[in-house]
Each structure stands twice: as structure tokens, then as C-alpha cells.
Write an enzyme that holds these catalytic residues in place. Structure first.
Site, PDB file in Angstrom:
ATOM      1  CG  HIS A   1      -1.786   1.190   1.347  1.00 33.73           C
ATOM      2  ND1 HIS A   1      -3.102   1.187   0.970  1.00 33.73           N
ATOM      3  CD2 HIS A   1      -1.532   2.443   1.802  1.00 33.73           C
ATOM      4  CE1 HIS A   1      -3.620   2.379   1.185  1.00 33.73           C
ATOM      5  NE2 HIS A   1      -2.679   3.163   1.700  1.00 33.73           N
ATOM      6  CD  GLU A   2       1.724   3.471   3.648  1.00 32.86           C
ATOM      7  OE1 GLU A   2       1.958   4.600   3.170  1.00 32.86           O
ATOM      8  OE2 GLU A   2       0.654   3.199   4.216  1.00 32.86           O
TER       9      GLU A   2
END
Length: 157
Positions: free
Chosen positions: A67-68
Site C-alpha cells: 500500500h505504501e
């Protein structure tokens, strides 16, 4: 797992899932409370909440890293890196990253308030249902400006 292991894991996930290198730093941040991780726009570093790894395991950690990394790679490419951007949502699907991280087991969910306060206007009998107490000396009826009084307090099961 320490910061060095995390750095190696982020670099590996970046190459395997995105086909691009991660050239900045990834580290654990013990001060993160409500999120699994965050991407820093100014420094391009990634911070991860270690509690998610400790309580939910490696799969959750890899999901947070992906996600990051979506934020990271899109931002560096000058594309839409925010949660609401279509580029971001498409990349999340492509790499199998979660949109939100799971909630921690040791952090209880905020429950809905169990009580309901019933206020009534003395003048026009307008009824007001509230979950939080109203200062009847300060607030008046919105309909006729009459005085409010607490009629009853109900509790839900």
C-alpha cells in the site's frame, strides 16, 4: 524483525511487485497509533507500525508495505498518489494491496453510545433526541427559541 530486515523486505517487495527499486528508507515508527504505515511526501521514506507485524503477522505487513509503495511509486512518477485518485486505486488492485489495513486485536472498536437523551421545548413541545448532553442554559429551541428541558434518558440494550 528490525529496521534493517524491514528495509530489505521493502526493497524485495518493490522489485517483485512493482518491478522498480525502492531507493529511500523504510523503518518502524513506534509512535504510529491509528495506521499501519505512512509514506512521507517530503523525504520519500516509509514508516511502518510494528504492532501490525507483531499482532497480525507477515501477510498483513506485506500488505501495508505494498500500500505504501503504491503511494511512493506514483508520487515519484508524478501520477495520482492519493487515496481518492484512480491511478492509486488501479495500482492497488494490480499489486493486490489492501485499501485499508486491518484493525488491531488489542485496540477495541469505539462502540456506539448506549444512551439517548430526550429534550423537549417548554413552549412548542418540539422533541430533540441527542447522544450528548445539551447545555440547557446556553441552547434554546431551534423552532421557537423556547427553553429546553431534559425529559428522559433512554439506554439501549
Amino acid at each position: 524483525m528490525n529496521d534493517k530486515d524491514l528495509q530489505n523486505l521493502v526493497e524485495t517487495v518493490s522489485l517483485e511487485s512493482f518491478g522498480k527499486p525502492f531507493l529511500h528508507q523504510a523503518y518502524f515508527n513506534a509512535r504510529l497509533r491509528t495506521t499501519g504505515g505512512r509514506y512521507m511526501l517530503s523525504s520519500h521514506h516509509i514508516e511502518i507500525n510494528k504492532k501490525y507485524f507483531e499482532q497480525l503477522g507477515m501477510d498483513e505487513l506485506i500488505g501495508i508495505i505494498k500500500h505504501e509503495l503504491c503511494h511512493y511509486h506514483l508520487h515519484l512518477e508524478g501520477r495520482g498518489y492519493k487515496h481518492r485518485d484512480q491511478d492509486f486505486r488501479l495500482l492497488l488492485k494490480k499489486v493486490g494491496a489492501p485499501r485499508f489495513c486491518s484493525s488491531l486485536p488489542d485496540r477495541p472498536m469505539r462502540s456506539q453510545s448506549k444512551k439517548v437523551l430526550i429534550y423537549a421545548c417548554k413552549e412548542c413541545n418540539q422533541i430533540y433526541r441527542r447522544r450528548r448532553a445539551v447545555d440547557t442554559k446556553r441552547y434554546v429551541c431551534g423552532k421557537c427559541k423556547g427553553k429546553l428541558v431534559l425529559e428522559k434518558e433512554l439506554t439501549k440494550d
